[in-house]
Design a protein around this motif. Structure first.
Motif, PDB file in Angstrom:
ATOM      1  N   ASP A   1       0.819  -1.222   0.000  1.00 13.68           N
ATOM      2  CA  ASP A   1       0.000   0.000   0.000  1.00 13.68           C
ATOM      3  C   ASP A   1       0.854   1.273   0.000  1.00 13.68           C
ATOM      4  N   SER A   2       2.180   1.137   0.078  1.00 13.43           N
ATOM      5  CA  SER A   2       3.080   2.291  -0.020  1.00 13.43           C
ATOM      6  C   SER A   2       3.613   2.482  -1.440  1.00 13.43           C
ATOM      7  N   VAL A   3       3.065   1.736  -2.387  1.00  9.98           N
ATOM      8  CA  VAL A   3       3.480   1.814  -3.787  1.00  9.98           C
ATOM      9  C   VAL A   3       2.259   2.200  -4.612  1.00  9.98           C
ATOM     10  N   ALA A   4       2.314   3.366  -5.244  1.00 17.36           N
ATOM     11  CA  ALA A   4       1.148   3.842  -5.992  1.00 17.36           C
ATOM     12  C   ALA A   4       1.561   4.865  -7.042  1.00 17.36           C
ATOM     13  N   PHE A   5       0.709   4.998  -8.044  1.00 13.28           N
ATOM     14  CA  PHE A   5       0.952   6.031  -9.050  1.00 13.28           C
ATOM     15  C   PHE A   5       0.775   7.407  -8.436  1.00 13.28           C
ATOM     16  N   VAL A   6       1.593   8.328  -8.871  1.00  9.26           N
ATOM     17  CA  VAL A   6       1.500   9.716  -8.450  1.00  9.26           C
ATOM     18  C   VAL A   6       0.501  10.417  -9.363  1.00  9.26           C
ATOM     19  N   SER A   7      -0.375  11.212  -8.775  1.00  7.78           N
ATOM     20  CA  SER A   7      -1.319  11.987  -9.584  1.00  7.78           C
ATOM     21  C   SER A   7      -1.117  13.491  -9.434  1.00  7.78           C
ATOM     22  N   ASP A   8      -0.221  13.870  -8.549  1.00  5.76           N
ATOM     23  CA  ASP A   8       0.072  15.284  -8.303  1.00  5.76           C
ATOM     24  C   ASP A   8       0.832  15.875  -9.496  1.00  5.76           C
ATOM     25  N   ALA A   9       0.251  16.880 -10.140  1.00  3.02           N
ATOM     26  CA  ALA A   9       0.845  17.480 -11.343  1.00  3.02           C
ATOM     27  C   ALA A   9       2.210  18.101 -11.063  1.00  3.02           C
ATOM     28  N   ASN A  10       2.410  18.674  -9.890  1.00  2.00           N
ATOM     29  CA  ASN A  10       3.716  19.268  -9.560  1.00  2.00           C
ATOM     30  C   ASN A  10       4.810  18.211  -9.509  1.00  2.00           C
ATOM     31  N   LYS A  11       4.496  17.053  -8.917  1.00  4.17           N
ATOM     32  CA  LYS A  11       5.488  15.981  -8.842  1.00  4.17           C
ATOM     33  C   LYS A  11       5.758  15.390 -10.223  1.00  4.17           C
ATOM     34  N   CYS A  12       4.713  15.196 -11.006  1.00  6.40           N
ATOM     35  CA  CYS A  12       4.917  14.657 -12.354  1.00  6.40           C
ATOM     36  C   CYS A  12       5.711  15.639 -13.209  1.00  6.40           C
ATOM     37  N   ASP A  13       5.439  16.911 -13.054  1.00  6.47           N
ATOM     38  CA  ASP A  13       6.187  17.929 -13.790  1.00  6.47           C
ATOM     39  C   ASP A  13       7.666  17.898 -13.390  1.00  6.47           C
ATOM     40  N   SER A  14       7.936  17.801 -12.101  1.00  2.00           N
ATOM     41  CA  SER A  14       9.326  17.730 -11.634  1.00  2.00           C
ATOM     42  C   SER A  14      10.019  16.487 -12.187  1.00  2.00           C
ATOM     43  N   ALA A  15       9.306  15.372 -12.182  1.00  5.98           N
ATOM     44  CA  ALA A  15       9.875  14.126 -12.710  1.00  5.98           C
ATOM     45  C   ALA A  15      10.123  14.228 -14.215  1.00  5.98           C
ATOM     46  N   ALA A  16       9.175  14.821 -14.950  1.00  4.43           N
ATOM     47  CA  ALA A  16       9.316  14.953 -16.404  1.00  4.43           C
ATOM     48  C   ALA A  16      10.518  15.821 -16.765  1.00  4.43           C
ATOM     49  N   ARG A  17      10.715  16.871 -16.028  1.00  2.38           N
ATOM     50  CA  ARG A  17      11.846  17.764 -16.296  1.00  2.38           C
ATOM     51  C   ARG A  17      13.173  17.124 -15.871  1.00  2.38           C
ATOM     52  N   ALA A  18      13.151  16.378 -14.763  1.00  2.00           N
ATOM     53  CA  ALA A  18      14.364  15.677 -14.331  1.00  2.00           C
ATOM     54  C   ALA A  18      14.753  14.597 -15.337  1.00  2.00           C
ATOM     55  N   LEU A  19      13.764  13.870 -15.849  1.00  2.00           N
ATOM     56  CA  LEU A  19      14.054  12.843 -16.850  1.00  2.00           C
ATOM     57  C   LEU A  19      14.538  13.483 -18.150  1.00  2.00           C
ATOM     58  N   ALA A  20      13.963  14.611 -18.503  1.00  2.00           N
ATOM     59  CA  ALA A  20      14.414  15.323 -19.710  1.00  2.00           C
ATOM     60  C   ALA A  20      15.875  15.737 -19.564  1.00  2.00           C
ATOM     61  N   ASP A  21      16.237  16.237 -18.398  1.00  2.00           N
ATOM     62  CA  ASP A  21      17.635  16.604 -18.150  1.00  2.00           C
ATOM     63  C   ASP A  21      18.533  15.373 -18.259  1.00  2.00           C
ATOM     64  N   ARG A  22      18.073  14.273 -17.712  1.00  2.00           N
ATOM     65  CA  ARG A  22      18.843  13.014 -17.757  1.00  2.00           C
ATOM     66  C   ARG A  22      19.054  12.550 -19.192  1.00  2.00           C
ATOM     67  N   LEU A  23      18.044  12.762 -20.034  1.00  2.00           N
ATOM     68  CA  LEU A  23      18.103  12.306 -21.431  1.00  2.00           C
ATOM     69  C   LEU A  23      18.578  13.399 -22.378  1.00  2.00           C
ATOM     70  N   ASP A  24      19.010  14.523 -21.838  1.00  2.00           N
ATOM     71  CA  ASP A  24      19.480  15.668 -22.643  1.00  2.00           C
ATOM     72  C   ASP A  24      18.420  16.148 -23.630  1.00  2.00           C
ATOM     73  N   SER A  25      17.180  16.172 -23.188  1.00  2.00           N
ATOM     74  CA  SER A  25      16.072  16.650 -24.011  1.00  2.00           C
ATOM     75  C   SER A  25      15.771  18.099 -23.649  1.00  2.00           C
ATOM     76  N   ARG A  26      15.432  18.895 -24.647  1.00  4.16           N
ATOM     77  CA  ARG A  26      15.096  20.298 -24.382  1.00  4.16           C
ATOM     78  C   ARG A  26      13.694  20.455 -23.812  1.00  4.16           C
ATOM     79  N   GLU A  27      12.865  19.460 -24.021  1.00  2.00           N
ATOM     80  CA  GLU A  27      11.478  19.516 -23.560  1.00  2.00           C
ATOM     81  C   GLU A  27      11.227  18.425 -22.528  1.00  2.00           C
ATOM     82  N   PRO A  28      10.282  18.653 -21.625  1.00  2.00           N
ATOM     83  CA  PRO A  28       9.927  17.611 -20.653  1.00  2.00           C
ATOM     84  C   PRO A  28       9.448  16.356 -21.378  1.00  2.00           C
TER      85      PRO A  28
END
Length: 146
Positions: free
Chosen positions: A76-103
């Motif tokens: 029960d401590s494992v679940a999808f995140v639905s918070d847009a702020n967290k998903c946005d932070s993750a998308a931008r962090a992954l973009a940085d990791r992949l050297d992408s200009r966009e999330p």
């Protein structure tokens, strides 16, 4: 006098180049990157695999968790995140990791306890497998798991 004209021309050229670079540099959109739907087959399968890994009691589960830098937690401590702020932070962090200009979109984020996130987009991987990026609670990349 020749030197003054030269330095004035050089300063003007540098100022113009700097202004052009600032105007032409890409600026990420200010809208938040939303979380992808957790109902796709890929999302459901990945959630099940992550839950099995972090809840497993076998010795090999513990070895895999250490390798993946994931804690042992209850299901029960494992679940999808639905918070847009967290998903946005993750998308931008992954973009940085992949050297992408966009999330990166679409993007799924699975919370594992309070200290880890499993982030994936379903597109990046190797040999037909999806790469899962393990991030800490500040969305700093820790490692990739396939």
């Amino acid at each position: 006098m020749k030197y003054n004209v030269f330095f004035l021309a050089l300063a003007t050229a540098l100022a113009t180049a700097l202004a052009t670079a600032l105007v032409a540099s890409p600026v990420r959109a200010q809208t938040l990157v939303a979380c992808a739907s957790p109902t796709s087959k890929l999302a459901v399968t990945t959630l099940g695999s992550v839950k099995a890994l972090v809840t497993g009691a076998k010795a090999e589960d513990a070895v895999m968790r250490v390798d993946a830098n994931l804690p042992q937690v209850s299901a029960d401590s494992v679940a999808f995140v639905s918070d847009a702020n967290k998903c946005d932070s993750a998308a931008r962090a992954l973009a940085d990791r992949l050297d992408s200009r966009e999330p990166i979109v679409p993007l799924w984020v699975i919370a594992v306890g309070e200290s880890r996130y499993v982030v994936f987009d379903g597109k990046h991987g190797f040999g037909g497998t999806v790469t899962l990026s393990i991030m800490d609670d500040r969305f700093r990349w820790l490692r990739d798991v396939r």
